[in-house]
Design a protein around this motif. Structure first.
Motif, PDB file in Angstrom:
ATOM      1  N   ALA A 169       0.823  -1.211   0.000  1.00 52.46           N
ATOM      2  CA  ALA A 169       0.000   0.000   0.000  1.00 52.46           C
ATOM      3  C   ALA A 169       0.857   1.261   0.000  1.00 52.46           C
ATOM      4  N   GLY A 170       2.021   1.230   0.664  1.00 52.75           N
ATOM      5  CA  GLY A 170       2.900   2.386   0.665  1.00 52.75           C
ATOM      6  C   GLY A 170       3.384   2.744  -0.731  1.00 52.75           C
ATOM      7  N   ASN A 171       3.708   1.741  -1.542  1.00 56.40           N
ATOM      8  CA  ASN A 171       4.173   1.992  -2.901  1.00 56.40           C
ATOM      9  C   ASN A 171       3.063   2.546  -3.781  1.00 56.40           C
ATOM     10  N   VAL A 172       1.872   1.978  -3.719  1.00 55.72           N
ATOM     11  CA  VAL A 172       0.783   2.482  -4.564  1.00 55.72           C
ATOM     12  C   VAL A 172       0.361   3.867  -4.113  1.00 55.72           C
ATOM     13  N   THR A 173       0.498   4.163  -2.841  1.00 54.79           N
ATOM     14  CA  THR A 173       0.182   5.502  -2.347  1.00 54.79           C
ATOM     15  C   THR A 173       1.180   6.516  -2.886  1.00 54.79           C
ATOM     16  N   ALA A 174       2.450   6.202  -2.789  1.00 56.04           N
ATOM     17  CA  ALA A 174       3.487   7.104  -3.316  1.00 56.04           C
ATOM     18  C   ALA A 174       3.321   7.275  -4.824  1.00 56.04           C
ATOM     19  N   ASP A 175       3.014   6.186  -5.522  1.00 49.90           N
ATOM     20  CA  ASP A 175       2.813   6.266  -6.974  1.00 49.90           C
ATOM     21  C   ASP A 175       1.614   7.137  -7.327  1.00 49.90           C
ATOM     22  N   LEU A 176       0.543   7.045  -6.536  1.00 51.93           N
ATOM     23  CA  LEU A 176      -0.638   7.876  -6.769  1.00 51.93           C
ATOM     24  C   LEU A 176      -0.309   9.351  -6.582  1.00 51.93           C
ATOM     25  N   ILE A 177       0.322   9.689  -5.481  1.00 48.59           N
ATOM     26  CA  ILE A 177       0.670  11.090  -5.207  1.00 48.59           C
ATOM     27  C   ILE A 177       1.619  11.619  -6.285  1.00 48.59           C
ATOM     28  N   ARG A 178       2.597  10.821  -6.648  1.00 53.38           N
ATOM     29  CA  ARG A 178       3.552  11.230  -7.683  1.00 53.38           C
ATOM     30  C   ARG A 178       2.843  11.467  -9.016  1.00 53.38           C
ATOM     31  N   ALA A 179       1.937  10.574  -9.396  1.00 54.38           N
ATOM     32  CA  ALA A 179       1.205  10.727 -10.659  1.00 54.38           C
ATOM     33  C   ALA A 179       0.357  11.996 -10.654  1.00 54.38           C
ATOM     34  N   LEU A 180      -0.291  12.287  -9.543  1.00 56.71           N
ATOM     35  CA  LEU A 180      -1.093  13.506  -9.450  1.00 56.71           C
ATOM     36  C   LEU A 180      -0.214  14.747  -9.620  1.00 56.71           C
ATOM     37  N   ILE A 181       0.916  14.765  -8.946  1.00 60.73           N
ATOM     38  CA  ILE A 181       1.824  15.921  -9.022  1.00 60.73           C
ATOM     39  C   ILE A 181       2.431  16.059 -10.417  1.00 60.73           C
ATOM     40  N   ASP A 182       2.856  14.946 -10.988  1.00 60.68           N
ATOM     41  CA  ASP A 182       3.528  14.992 -12.285  1.00 60.68           C
ATOM     42  C   ASP A 182       2.617  15.446 -13.422  1.00 60.68           C
ATOM     43  N   THR A 183       1.304  15.344 -13.243  1.00 60.54           N
ATOM     44  CA  THR A 183       0.379  15.700 -14.328  1.00 60.54           C
ATOM     45  C   THR A 183      -0.445  16.942 -14.008  1.00 60.54           C
ATOM     46  N   LEU A 184      -0.023  17.719 -13.018  1.00 57.90           N
ATOM     47  CA  LEU A 184      -0.763  18.926 -12.641  1.00 57.90           C
ATOM     48  C   LEU A 184      -0.890  19.900 -13.802  1.00 57.90           C
ATOM     49  N   GLU A 185      -2.084  20.430 -13.961  1.00 62.38           N
ATOM     50  CA  GLU A 185      -2.349  21.461 -14.954  1.00 62.38           C
ATOM     51  C   GLU A 185      -3.155  22.557 -14.276  1.00 62.38           C
ATOM     52  N   GLY A 186      -2.851  23.795 -14.612  1.00 66.70           N
ATOM     53  CA  GLY A 186      -3.590  24.912 -14.053  1.00 66.70           C
ATOM     54  C   GLY A 186      -2.835  26.198 -14.297  1.00 66.70           C
ATOM     55  N   PRO A 187      -3.462  27.313 -13.948  1.00 67.36           N
ATOM     56  CA  PRO A 187      -2.794  28.601 -14.158  1.00 67.36           C
ATOM     57  C   PRO A 187      -1.631  28.784 -13.197  1.00 67.36           C
ATOM     58  N   SER A 188      -0.581  29.310 -13.692  1.00 60.57           N
ATOM     59  CA  SER A 188       0.597  29.703 -12.908  1.00 60.57           C
ATOM     60  C   SER A 188       1.084  28.667 -11.905  1.00 60.57           C
ATOM     61  N   ILE A 189       1.221  27.427 -12.356  1.00 63.95           N
ATOM     62  CA  ILE A 189       1.786  26.403 -11.480  1.00 63.95           C
ATOM     63  C   ILE A 189       3.300  26.585 -11.479  1.00 63.95           C
TER      64      ILE A 189
END
Length: 128
Positions: free
Chosen positions: A2-22
């Motif tokens: 679970a620790g690995n899938v959690t880290a992978d989830l957080i990393r995927a969310l951060i790596d694909t962030l889109e929005g104004p002035s990130i």
């Protein structure tokens, strides 16, 4: 595991962030994963900067889908109903995170013009 899938989830969310002035100056994030009709279809939320700036962001659902599936597969058996929403909170200064499942309330964490200011504060990570 679970620790690995959690880290992978957080990393995927951060790596694909889109929005104004990130930029790289943010210190924490809150992302809502949505599962209408039992299937993942979106990730959106806020970045919180130390100077008080709050930026609305989203992550590409197609890009994060494999990480979301791996994460939910680690908690739910095949055929089980997935949650309505999942709140992912992460503070990158202290590396703390929290993940909250909403199993029944479709309206929880729903952003509207009336609650946008209040909700973004409610979602702000606060780890003691």
């Amino acid at each position: 595991m679970a620790g690995n899938v959690t880290a992978d989830l957080i990393r995927a969310l951060i790596d694909t962030l889109e929005g104004p002035s990130i930029d790289g100056g943010w210190e924490s994030l809150a992302m809502i994963l949505e599962f209408p009709d039992g299937e993942f279809n979106g990730a959106h939320g806020y970045l919180y900067s130390p100077d008080g700036v709050i930026t609305a962001v989203a992550s590409d659902p197609w890009a994060v889908r494999p990480a979301v599936k791996a994460y939910t597969d680690s908690y739910y058996q095949p055929g089980e109903v997935l949650p309505r929403k999942v709140l992912v909170q992460f503070d990158r200064t202290n590396r703390k995170y929290d993940i909250t499942f909403e199993e029944t309330d479709e309206a929880r964490w729903k952003v509207t013009p009336r609650n946008v200011m209040e909700l973004r504060e409610e979602l702000r990570p606060a780890f003691d």
